[in-house]
Design an enzyme around this catalytic site. Sequence first.
Site, PDB file in Angstrom:
ATOM      1  N   GLY A  18       0.835  -1.208   0.000  1.00  0.00           N
ATOM      2  CA  GLY A  18       0.000   0.000   0.000  1.00  0.00           C
ATOM      3  C   GLY A  18       0.862   1.248   0.000  1.00  0.00           C
ATOM      4  N   ARG A  28      13.977   9.797  -1.468  1.00  0.00           N
ATOM      5  CA  ARG A  28      14.930  10.903  -1.628  1.00  0.00           C
ATOM      6  C   ARG A  28      16.067  10.793  -0.613  1.00  0.00           C
ATOM      7  NH1 ARG A  28      15.169  15.704   1.250  1.00  0.00           N
ATOM      8  NH2 ARG A  28      15.981  17.536   0.166  1.00  0.00           N
ATOM      9  N   VAL A  31      18.490   7.984  -1.546  1.00  0.00           N
ATOM     10  CA  VAL A  31      19.336   8.342  -2.695  1.00  0.00           C
ATOM     11  C   VAL A  31      20.429   9.335  -2.269  1.00  0.00           C
ATOM     12  CG1 VAL A  31      19.317   9.536  -4.941  1.00  0.00           C
ATOM     13  CG2 VAL A  31      17.525   7.866  -4.381  1.00  0.00           C
ATOM     14  N   ARG A  79       1.291  -4.842  -5.613  1.00  0.00           N
ATOM     15  CA  ARG A  79       1.120  -6.057  -4.810  1.00  0.00           C
ATOM     16  C   ARG A  79       1.461  -7.193  -5.777  1.00  0.00           C
ATOM     17  NH1 ARG A  79      -2.908  -2.942  -1.579  1.00  0.00           N
ATOM     18  NH2 ARG A  79      -1.861  -2.915   0.446  1.00  0.00           N
ATOM     19  N   ASP A 110       3.909  -4.523   6.570  1.00  0.00           N
ATOM     20  CA  ASP A 110       4.247  -5.852   7.083  1.00  0.00           C
ATOM     21  C   ASP A 110       4.387  -6.899   5.982  1.00  0.00           C
ATOM     22  OD1 ASP A 110       1.522  -5.782   6.656  1.00  0.00           O
ATOM     23  OD2 ASP A 110       0.977  -6.726   8.553  1.00  0.00           O
ATOM     24  N   GLY A 111       3.534  -6.828   4.941  1.00  0.00           N
ATOM     25  CA  GLY A 111       3.628  -7.786   3.835  1.00  0.00           C
ATOM     26  C   GLY A 111       4.980  -7.670   3.138  1.00  0.00           C
ATOM     27  N   THR A 133       3.637   2.930   5.753  1.00  0.00           N
ATOM     28  CA  THR A 133       2.249   2.477   5.696  1.00  0.00           C
ATOM     29  C   THR A 133       1.391   3.444   6.510  1.00  0.00           C
ATOM     30  OG1 THR A 133       0.691   0.811   6.529  1.00  0.00           O
ATOM     31  CG2 THR A 133       2.846   0.807   7.536  1.00  0.00           C
ATOM     32  N   ILE A 134       0.202   3.733   5.991  1.00  0.00           N
ATOM     33  CA  ILE A 134      -0.654   4.665   6.738  1.00  0.00           C
ATOM     34  C   ILE A 134      -1.219   4.017   8.000  1.00  0.00           C
ATOM     35  CG2 ILE A 134      -1.273   6.019   4.703  1.00  0.00           C
ATOM     36  CD1 ILE A 134      -4.038   4.618   4.748  1.00  0.00           C
ATOM     37  N   ASP A 135      -1.094   2.688   8.110  1.00  0.00           N
ATOM     38  CA  ASP A 135      -1.779   1.972   9.200  1.00  0.00           C
ATOM     39  C   ASP A 135      -1.117   2.088  10.579  1.00  0.00           C
ATOM     40  OD1 ASP A 135      -3.746   1.120   7.483  1.00  0.00           O
ATOM     41  OD2 ASP A 135      -2.815  -0.819   7.085  1.00  0.00           O
ATOM     42  N   ASP A 137       0.943   0.087  11.968  1.00  0.00           N
ATOM     43  CA  ASP A 137       0.713  -1.206  12.618  1.00  0.00           C
ATOM     44  C   ASP A 137       1.986  -2.043  12.704  1.00  0.00           C
ATOM     45  OD1 ASP A 137       0.974  -1.613   9.938  1.00  0.00           O
ATOM     46  OD2 ASP A 137      -0.750  -2.934   9.721  1.00  0.00           O
ATOM     47  N   ARG A 162     -18.763  17.152  10.318  1.00  0.00           N
ATOM     48  CA  ARG A 162     -19.382  17.692  11.546  1.00  0.00           C
ATOM     49  C   ARG A 162     -20.227  18.930  11.220  1.00  0.00           C
ATOM     50  NH1 ARG A 162     -20.207  15.858  16.634  1.00  0.00           N
ATOM     51  NH2 ARG A 162     -18.025  15.547  17.175  1.00  0.00           N
ATOM     52  N   MET A 177      -9.730   3.936   6.589  1.00  0.00           N
ATOM     53  CA  MET A 177      -8.935   2.733   6.326  1.00  0.00           C
ATOM     54  C   MET A 177      -8.287   2.245   7.613  1.00  0.00           C
ATOM     55  SD  MET A 177      -7.016   3.175   2.731  1.00  0.00           S
ATOM     56  CE  MET A 177      -7.854   2.683   1.234  1.00  0.00           C
ATOM     57  N   ARG A 179      -6.627  -1.746   7.894  1.00  0.00           N
ATOM     58  CA  ARG A 179      -6.900  -3.145   7.556  1.00  0.00           C
ATOM     59  C   ARG A 179      -7.238  -3.972   8.794  1.00  0.00           C
ATOM     60  NH1 ARG A 179      -2.616  -5.671   3.556  1.00  0.00           N
ATOM     61  NH2 ARG A 179      -1.421  -4.122   4.677  1.00  0.00           N
ATOM     62  N   GLU A 195     -17.980  11.070  18.742  1.00  0.00           N
ATOM     63  CA  GLU A 195     -18.719  10.549  19.895  1.00  0.00           C
ATOM     64  C   GLU A 195     -18.359   9.096  20.207  1.00  0.00           C
ATOM     65  OE1 GLU A 195     -19.966  12.988  18.016  1.00  0.00           O
ATOM     66  OE2 GLU A 195     -20.176  14.298  19.754  1.00  0.00           O
ATOM     67  N   ARG A 263      -4.928   7.950   1.543  1.00  0.00           N
ATOM     68  CA  ARG A 263      -3.578   7.605   1.071  1.00  0.00           C
ATOM     69  C   ARG A 263      -2.895   8.774   0.368  1.00  0.00           C
ATOM     70  NH1 ARG A 263      -2.219   2.519   1.723  1.00  0.00           N
ATOM     71  NH2 ARG A 263      -3.805   0.904   1.598  1.00  0.00           N
TER      72      ARG A 263
HETATM   73  P1  ADP Z   1       2.195  -3.983   2.762  1.00  0.00           P
HETATM   74  O1  ADP Z   1       3.679  -4.063   2.623  1.00  0.00           O
HETATM   75  O2  ADP Z   1       1.687  -2.586   2.610  1.00  0.00           O
HETATM   76  O3  ADP Z   1       1.699  -4.695   4.007  1.00  0.00           O
HETATM   77  P2  ADP Z   1       1.214  -6.227   1.133  1.00  0.00           P
HETATM   78  O4  ADP Z   1       0.674  -6.993   2.285  1.00  0.00           O
HETATM   79  O5  ADP Z   1       0.428  -6.161  -0.118  1.00  0.00           O
HETATM   80  O6  ADP Z   1       1.551  -4.704   1.499  1.00  0.00           O
HETATM   81  O7  ADP Z   1       2.640  -6.857   0.774  1.00  0.00           O
HETATM   82  C1  ADP Z   1       3.412  -6.332  -0.290  1.00  0.00           C
HETATM   83  C2  ADP Z   1       3.968  -7.451  -1.112  1.00  0.00           C
HETATM   84  O8  ADP Z   1       4.907  -8.211  -0.338  1.00  0.00           O
HETATM   85  C3  ADP Z   1       2.975  -8.494  -1.588  1.00  0.00           C
HETATM   86  O9  ADP Z   1       2.250  -8.087  -2.712  1.00  0.00           O
HETATM   87  C4  ADP Z   1       3.880  -9.661  -1.908  1.00  0.00           C
HETATM   88  O10 ADP Z   1       4.488  -9.514  -3.175  1.00  0.00           O
HETATM   89  C5  ADP Z   1       4.961  -9.539  -0.835  1.00  0.00           C
HETATM   90  N1  ADP Z   1       4.674 -10.508   0.230  1.00  0.00           N
HETATM   91  C6  ADP Z   1       3.794 -10.374   1.251  1.00  0.00           C
HETATM   92  N2  ADP Z   1       3.767 -11.471   2.031  1.00  0.00           N
HETATM   93  C7  ADP Z   1       4.655 -12.336   1.470  1.00  0.00           C
HETATM   94  C8  ADP Z   1       5.092 -13.665   1.772  1.00  0.00           C
HETATM   95  N3  ADP Z   1       4.614 -14.330   2.823  1.00  0.00           N
HETATM   96  N4  ADP Z   1       6.015 -14.234   0.954  1.00  0.00           N
HETATM   97  C9  ADP Z   1       6.508 -13.563  -0.110  1.00  0.00           C
HETATM   98  N5  ADP Z   1       6.130 -12.320  -0.448  1.00  0.00           N
HETATM   99  C10 ADP Z   1       5.233 -11.721   0.311  1.00  0.00           C
END
Ligand code: ADP
Length: 330
Positions: A18, A28, A31, A79, A110-111, A133-135, A137, A162, A177, A179, A195, A263
């Site tokens: 995201g 920036r 780099v 993604r 985290d992904g 990430t905006i979350d 988390d 409001r 948002m 997740r 509230e 975002r």
């Molecule tokens: P974010 O980084 O914002 O949490 P995603 O959860 O979409 O976003 O993760 C970004 C990308 O990281 C995924 O599209 C995927 O390519 C890769 N990814 C996430 N989890 C795994 C995993 N368990 N194994 C391999 N690649 C992963």
Amino acid sequence: MSFASSPLERIGVFTSGGDAPGMNAAVRAVVRTCLYYQKQSVGIFRGYDGMIAGDIKDLSSRSVSNIIQRGGTILKSARSLEFKTKEGRRQAYENLKSAGVDALVAIGGDGTFRGATLFSSEYDIPVVGIPGTIDNDLNGTDYTIGYDTAVNTAAQAIDKVRDTASSHNRLFFIEVMGRDSGQIALRASIAAGAEATMIPEQPMDIDELVRILESGAERKKSSSLVVVAEGGKPGRSIDIAREVNERFSYYDTKVTILGHLLRGGSPTVADRVLASRLGVAAVEGLLNNISGQMVGIVNNQIKFTPFGQATTQHDELEKEMLRIATILSV
Ligand code: ADP
């Protein structure tokens, strides 16, 4: 720290998952820090998808001119399903090797870090992560890049809602948002004086919500705003509003879903400075042999946290923020 002994010459940087406002400021910083240490920075476009496709180009100081104030990411994001396959990761590694990339800065959530962990366990390539990430988390940083901007955007939008809500005696459900995280909802809710706040970490049942709204109506509140974290299911607020509406008719009920609005936009000063500090620290970390870790700021100090720990949720702040929101919403 001394970096003279580092054999790294070409550092790849990419944004993934995201997008978040402030990612450009981080790119920036990466780099420009590479330049400072006489290393070459290399941009990998479209996250892991671009790594697999070989969408890789050398960056210069001018490639990142005039982007610190821009939302989105000049490196694009994606993604990538293919990166979850062994073959995809093998292709990515081969492309990095042929582009001479010998270390990576991964900007994402985290992904992205789960993917990076797997990649660096299979191939010998150091990776440092920057939390974008905006979350908000991730463990190991007080704030993630993009969170402050998203919360400011949400609070400004809630202020506007409001105005119309109090002109018409309305109950508004405003969905933001988040997740699996109610962090945006809670902070925006406190800032805009909502509230009630509904977050996935501490579910509130409809009875309790109706009780809060009734008590506000008894005290002649001219409007009520409930901030709802989507909790992985956009549109959740519509179901909640329908249920509440059936049981409580004091206010006319409406729903506003802020969605992707959160975002975008120019990053706040807090996000720009956070991204700049983290970008410098990420490159310095790699040059100092750090790998498999996310760089964050905790209590105003740079801190490195292993990816495995960074991707486990933090709750402490949630409970405290929820307590504050509850005290102040009477
Ligand atoms: P974010 O980084 O914002 O949490 P995603 O959860 O979409 O976003 O993760 C970004 C990308 O990281 C995924 O599209 C995927 O390519 C890769 N990814 C996430 N989890 C795994 C995993 N368990 N194994 C391999 N690649 C992963």
